[in-house]
Structures are given as structure tokens and as C-alpha cells.
Design a protein around this motif. Structure first.
Motif, PDB file in Angstrom:
ATOM      1  N   UNK A   4      -3.518   4.161  14.228  1.00  0.00           N
ATOM      2  CA  UNK A   4      -2.220   3.636  14.644  1.00  0.00           C
ATOM      3  C   UNK A   4      -1.454   4.746  15.350  1.00  0.00           C
ATOM      4  N   UNK A   5      -1.180   4.541  16.607  1.00  0.00           N
ATOM      5  CA  UNK A   5      -0.341   5.473  17.357  1.00  0.00           C
ATOM      6  C   UNK A   5       1.104   5.067  17.101  1.00  0.00           C
ATOM      7  N   UNK A   6       1.810   5.892  16.344  1.00  0.00           N
ATOM      8  CA  UNK A   6       3.120   5.491  15.842  1.00  0.00           C
ATOM      9  C   UNK A   6       4.196   6.461  16.272  1.00  0.00           C
ATOM     10  N   UNK A   7       5.161   5.973  17.018  1.00  0.00           N
ATOM     11  CA  UNK A   7       6.312   6.790  17.379  1.00  0.00           C
ATOM     12  C   UNK A   7       7.601   6.141  16.923  1.00  0.00           C
ATOM     13  N   UNK A   8       7.474   5.033  16.183  1.00  0.00           N
ATOM     14  CA  UNK A   8       8.644   4.267  15.762  1.00  0.00           C
ATOM     15  C   UNK A   8       8.435   3.782  14.335  1.00  0.00           C
ATOM     16  N   UNK A   9       9.478   3.192  13.764  1.00  0.00           N
ATOM     17  CA  UNK A   9       9.379   2.613  12.427  1.00  0.00           C
ATOM     18  C   UNK A   9       8.359   1.484  12.421  1.00  0.00           C
ATOM     19  N   UNK A  10       8.170   0.811  13.561  1.00  0.00           N
ATOM     20  CA  UNK A  10       7.198  -0.281  13.641  1.00  0.00           C
ATOM     21  C   UNK A  10       5.793   0.209  13.311  1.00  0.00           C
ATOM     22  N   UNK A  11       5.417   1.346  13.879  1.00  0.00           N
ATOM     23  CA  UNK A  11       4.088   1.887  13.643  1.00  0.00           C
ATOM     24  C   UNK A  11       3.860   2.220  12.182  1.00  0.00           C
ATOM     25  N   UNK A  12       4.870   2.773  11.557  1.00  0.00           N
ATOM     26  CA  UNK A  12       4.742   3.125  10.139  1.00  0.00           C
ATOM     27  C   UNK A  12       4.621   1.871   9.274  1.00  0.00           C
ATOM     28  N   UNK A  13       5.337   0.833   9.650  1.00  0.00           N
ATOM     29  CA  UNK A  13       5.251  -0.427   8.906  1.00  0.00           C
ATOM     30  C   UNK A  13       3.889  -1.081   9.079  1.00  0.00           C
ATOM     31  N   UNK A  14       3.356  -1.019  10.300  1.00  0.00           N
ATOM     32  CA  UNK A  14       2.024  -1.562  10.551  1.00  0.00           C
ATOM     33  C   UNK A  14       0.988  -0.826   9.711  1.00  0.00           C
ATOM     34  N   UNK A  15       1.072   0.501   9.689  1.00  0.00           N
ATOM     35  CA  UNK A  15       0.132   1.307   8.907  1.00  0.00           C
ATOM     36  C   UNK A  15       0.194   0.942   7.427  1.00  0.00           C
ATOM     37  N   UNK A  16       1.389   0.791   6.900  1.00  0.00           N
ATOM     38  CA  UNK A  16       1.554   0.451   5.488  1.00  0.00           C
ATOM     39  C   UNK A  16       0.955  -0.913   5.179  1.00  0.00           C
ATOM     40  N   UNK A  17       1.160  -1.878   6.072  1.00  0.00           N
ATOM     41  CA  UNK A  17       0.609  -3.222   5.864  1.00  0.00           C
ATOM     42  C   UNK A  17      -0.913  -3.218   5.922  1.00  0.00           C
ATOM     43  N   UNK A  18      -1.467  -2.439   6.843  1.00  0.00           N
ATOM     44  CA  UNK A  18      -2.921  -2.365   6.957  1.00  0.00           C
ATOM     45  C   UNK A  18      -3.539  -1.728   5.721  1.00  0.00           C
ATOM     46  N   UNK A  19      -2.885  -0.702   5.206  1.00  0.00           N
ATOM     47  CA  UNK A  19      -3.391  -0.060   3.994  1.00  0.00           C
ATOM     48  C   UNK A  19      -3.315  -1.011   2.808  1.00  0.00           C
ATOM     49  N   UNK A  20      -2.257  -1.808   2.741  1.00  0.00           N
ATOM     50  CA  UNK A  20      -2.128  -2.780   1.658  1.00  0.00           C
ATOM     51  C   UNK A  20      -3.232  -3.823   1.718  1.00  0.00           C
ATOM     52  N   UNK A  21      -3.717  -4.073   2.949  1.00  0.00           N
ATOM     53  CA  UNK A  21      -4.799  -5.045   3.128  1.00  0.00           C
ATOM     54  C   UNK A  21      -6.172  -4.423   2.903  1.00  0.00           C
ATOM     55  N   UNK A  22      -6.201  -3.143   2.544  1.00  0.00           N
ATOM     56  CA  UNK A  22      -7.459  -2.492   2.216  1.00  0.00           C
ATOM     57  C   UNK A  22      -8.115  -1.727   3.338  1.00  0.00           C
ATOM     58  N   UNK A  23      -7.447  -1.548   4.460  1.00  0.00           N
ATOM     59  CA  UNK A  23      -8.021  -0.820   5.586  1.00  0.00           C
ATOM     60  C   UNK A  23      -7.817   0.684   5.419  1.00  0.00           C
ATOM     61  N   UNK A  24      -8.767   1.439   5.942  1.00  0.00           N
ATOM     62  CA  UNK A  24      -8.595   2.880   6.052  1.00  0.00           C
ATOM     63  C   UNK A  24      -7.818   3.144   7.328  1.00  0.00           C
ATOM     64  N   UNK A  25      -6.736   3.898   7.226  1.00  0.00           N
ATOM     65  CA  UNK A  25      -5.809   4.041   8.354  1.00  0.00           C
ATOM     66  C   UNK A  25      -5.507   5.512   8.611  1.00  0.00           C
ATOM     67  N   UNK A  26      -5.449   5.851   9.880  1.00  0.00           N
ATOM     68  CA  UNK A  26      -4.960   7.159  10.309  1.00  0.00           C
ATOM     69  C   UNK A  26      -3.792   6.928  11.259  1.00  0.00           C
ATOM     70  N   UNK A  27      -2.706   7.634  11.040  1.00  0.00           N
ATOM     71  CA  UNK A  27      -1.523   7.512  11.885  1.00  0.00           C
ATOM     72  C   UNK A  27      -1.403   8.760  12.742  1.00  0.00           C
ATOM     73  N   UNK A  28      -1.224   8.565  14.041  1.00  0.00           N
ATOM     74  CA  UNK A  28      -1.059   9.688  14.960  1.00  0.00           C
ATOM     75  C   UNK A  28       0.372   9.709  15.493  1.00  0.00           C
TER      76      UNK A  28
END
Length: 256
Positions: A4-28
Motif C-alpha cells: 500500500x503506497x500511503x501518503x494519506x489517512x486513506x492509505x493507513x485505513x486501507x492497510x488496517x482493513x486488509x490486515x483485519x481481513x488476514x492479508x500480509x501488508x507492507x505500507x510505503x
């Protein structure tokens, strides 16, 4: 792994939701401050501004299977790099872009195609111009104001490198408002009044980015509002709803 290329609160929220769904996530992210915010999601975070080739290599090294570009709507170069890097690495790239604000029918609202046009419109429209467009394009507005009696006020993030950019662009401390947003209508009103601003320049960053409250406050003071249009997007599947993006990933099983 989903990147997840995140420069906003949206990116952080997407990352959190993906992790809750069981995905392995890296935020840049590109800054240490952005990293400290992104780490709150519990995801792996890396802070570095990468070229397209560096991003491609990162995708390959981390075995990324899906790239989600959730950077700021105006971060054109980052988005272009993401498209190229994902294509070279042969992984899908999806774009999440928060909805823009619906612009009001206001007699002093001017819409500009880009920062250059916005700068030209602003210096023609008033004498004290309140800039809420970030630090990267301050030189464009300074160049447009040269030879005029316009005063430019820059509202920017309170970070050392940002303040240095303001000073390098010719802004004095008296013309810099360094504070973290987004801002309420009331605070916008207070700042516009404090500086006697008659023009406000903004990007259309949507409600989340505070565009609505800025425009409402400026209208109350009968200021000219210059809105810079969003740059066009190319080469990506774009989602304007976070729920739709997450559902698409779930249904397609990409990133698993």
C-alpha cells in the motif's frame, strides 16, 4: 504480500482493513512522520522515496502480489512510478482516490487546470493570498507574485524540511503558518481574518482533506477561491469507494 503506497489517512485505513481481513501488508511512505503514523496500523512500514526502478525491485524483493496506490490525489509522480513499477514487475496496480468536494456555485470561485494557472489567477484576483496547496509548488506562486504588491501566506506542515522549503522559496517567518491539518471552518475563518486574506488557493482534496471547510470559510469572508483541478489518472483501475476496493480484492483473491 500487498503493498500500500500511503501518503494519506486513506492509505493507513486501507492497510488496517486488509490486515483485519488476514492479508500480509507492507505500507510505503516517504517520510519518518508518515512512518510513525503508518506503524499504528501494525503493518510493516518502509519510509523512502523510491524511483520507478527502485519500486519495481522492492516489489520483486518483497514478493508483492498487488500494489494499491492510495497516495494523495495530487501526488502525480508517485502514481506514475507505481503504474510503471507494477507493470514491469507484472503485478496488478489498483488506485484508491478519495472523492473530491462538490464545488459550490459561488461568484468568486475560479478553477485552474494546474498550479501555474492557479498562481496567475490568484495574483490577479487579490493582494493577500493564502496558500493551502503544500510546500512543493511555492516557487510557482512566488514567481507569479514577483513584480506585484501581493503578499503570499503559506500554510504548511510543521516539519523542518518543509519550513526550509518555504524559506528557500523566499517566504519570511511572518508569512508561514506551520500547523497540522485538516482544519475546522472556525479555525480557517480565524486564520483568514488574522492575515486579512482576500484570496485562498486550495487543491480539491475532498472532505477528508479539509477542502469543504476551507471553501465555506472563504465564502463567508467574500474571498476569491482558486481551486486547482486534480491531475488526470492513467493506466489504473480506480476506486472512489474504500468499500468497493476492499470488496474487489476479496472477490478477485488478488494479493493472497
Amino acid at each position: 504480500m500487498i503493498l500500500v503506497l500511503a501518503g494519506t489517512v486513506d492509505g493507513r485505513e486501507i492497510a488496517a482493513n486488509l490486515m483485519s481481513a488476514g492479508h500480509e501488508v507492507c505500507v510505503s511512505v516517504v517520510s519518518d512522520y508518515g512512518k510513525s503514523l503508518a506503524e499504528q496500523s501494525g503493518a510493516k512500514v518502509q519510509a523512502a522515496a523510491m524511483t520507478d526502478r527502485e519500486l519495481e525491485q522492492f516489489i520483486r524483493d518483497e514478493k508483492v502480489r498487488l500494489v494499491i496506490d492510495a497516495t494523495h490525489p495530487y501526488a502525480v509522480n508517485v502514481s506514475r512510478n507505481a503504474v510503471k513499477a507494477a507493470e514491469w514487475a507484472q503485478v496488478p496496480c489498483l488506485r484508491y482516490e478519495r472523492p473530491g468536494s462538490r464545488l459550490p456555485d459561488y461568484h468568486k470561485l475560479l478553477v485552474a487546470r494546474d498550479m501555474q494557472e492557479a498562481a496567475g489567477l490568484a495574483v490577479q484576483a487579490g493582494k493577500t493570498i493564502f496558500l493551502t496547496t503544500g510546500s512543493h509548488t511555492l516557487g510557482v506562486f512566488r514567481a507569479a507574485a514577483n513584480g506585484t504588491d501581493c503578499r503570499l501566506i503559506a500554510r504548511v506542515l510543521p516539519q523542518p524540511e518543509v519550513l526550509s522549503a518555504c524559506m528557500d522559496a523566499g517566504f519570511s517567518p511572518a508569512d508561514i503558518v506551520a500547523v497540522q491539518g485538516p482544519f475546522s471552518r472556525e479555525l480557517n475563518l480565524a486564520l483568514f481574518r488574522e492575515f486579512g486574506a482576500d484570496v485562498m488557493v486550495t487543491k480539491n482534496s475532498g472532505t477528508v482533506g479539509g477542502t469543504d471547510s476551507k471553501i465555506v470559510a472563504a465564502m463567508e469572508l467574500d474571498m476569491t477561491v482558486v481551486v486547482v483541478q486534480r491531475p488526470p489518472l492513467e493506466g489504473k483501475q480506480v476506486f472512489g469507494s474504500m468499500a468497493d476496493l476492499l470488496e474487489y480484492i476479496k472477490r478477485s483473491s488478488i494479493g493472497s
